[in-house]
Design an enzyme around this catalytic site. Sequence first.
Site: not given
Length: 388
Positions: A171-173
Amino acid sequence: MTDANSGGGALEGIKVVEMGQLIAGPFCGQLLGDMGAEVVKIEPPETGDQMRHWGQGEKPSWWRVIARNKYSVAVDLRSPEGQALARDLIAEADILIENFRPGTLEKWNLDPAELRRANSGLIVVRVSGYGQTGPYSARAGFGGIGEAMGGWRGIVGYPDLPPARMGVSIGDTLAATYGCLGALAALHHRTQTGEGQIIDSALYEAVLQVMESTVSDYSVSGAKRKRTGSTLPGIAPSNVYPCRDGDYLIGANQDGVFARLAEAMGRPGLAHDPRYATHRARGAHQEELDALIADWTRTLTIAELEARLLDASVPAGRVYDAEDMLNDPHFAARGALVTVDDPELGAVTMQGVFPKLSATPGSVRRPAPLAVGQDTGEILRRWLGREE
């Protein structure tokens, strides 16, 4: 440092200020830095970015990847003096990256609207859990929460077990990658107008973007995707199959490819069997087809199976771990891994720069900064013409 790529990169001459912490903001900065931008990372003087301590093993090395090609400048953004210095640096920048909770920059007297009045060409990448607007915008948001809300977590794992995670902070990347994509689009717009803009990248929306037809299938027919383990319903054969010495991934769901797989199995008649002859038929008989293939693969070693499938031009491959990657000749031939000389850890091998550009390839030009604020003096001299 060893790198198959060379040169300044497509973004050479672009100045970036990164104010993010942990993964989403810093990964966006890594991508821009890999493509040649000069990235100045602002860190809290006392603690630095917590990513300095993340990773696995006796000597965690994640920082060496996510902070490569960056300069560390120590600034206390909670103090008036630190805020003033940040404004001066941002006035010289092309791109600002931040991934704090919405409202934080404004609280620190760094409102993007004000920053853009002082630097009209500034592009501000804002990465957050829920976006800068909407009823959830003020909530704390981490990658896992975005993955859950965006639909990813609900379909990962097996139906008789709770939702599983990807194994990496996807999700972050993803949100960072979309933030980078937005920044590149905004740079093109700026070349035409001279004006920057604000990029609003939400974790849950980045996940939602890659969820294929999950929402549309439900809106059209009421169909909801469920957790299905290692298979995708209706797509067969496409699974991980057991060998005598491990597991092997085979993807042969197209009619012509399946015919070649059947030939390699010594059972060419399977391609004409009404149960398996078409895409829909194979999907309807997915479990029995997987069991049939698994019975065959169990009789072979991975090397034997791979040789047969390569000869038959069937898409297939080993399930790699880090050791496999380090020993694979294709990784080596393409420079997929690079080795960076680190002053503390020595030689650190990590993923290279992707995608590969033919005329302006990116590169790992400098290792991650070892000390918090180690480059403060250099950046103040070069960017602002002042001493520390």
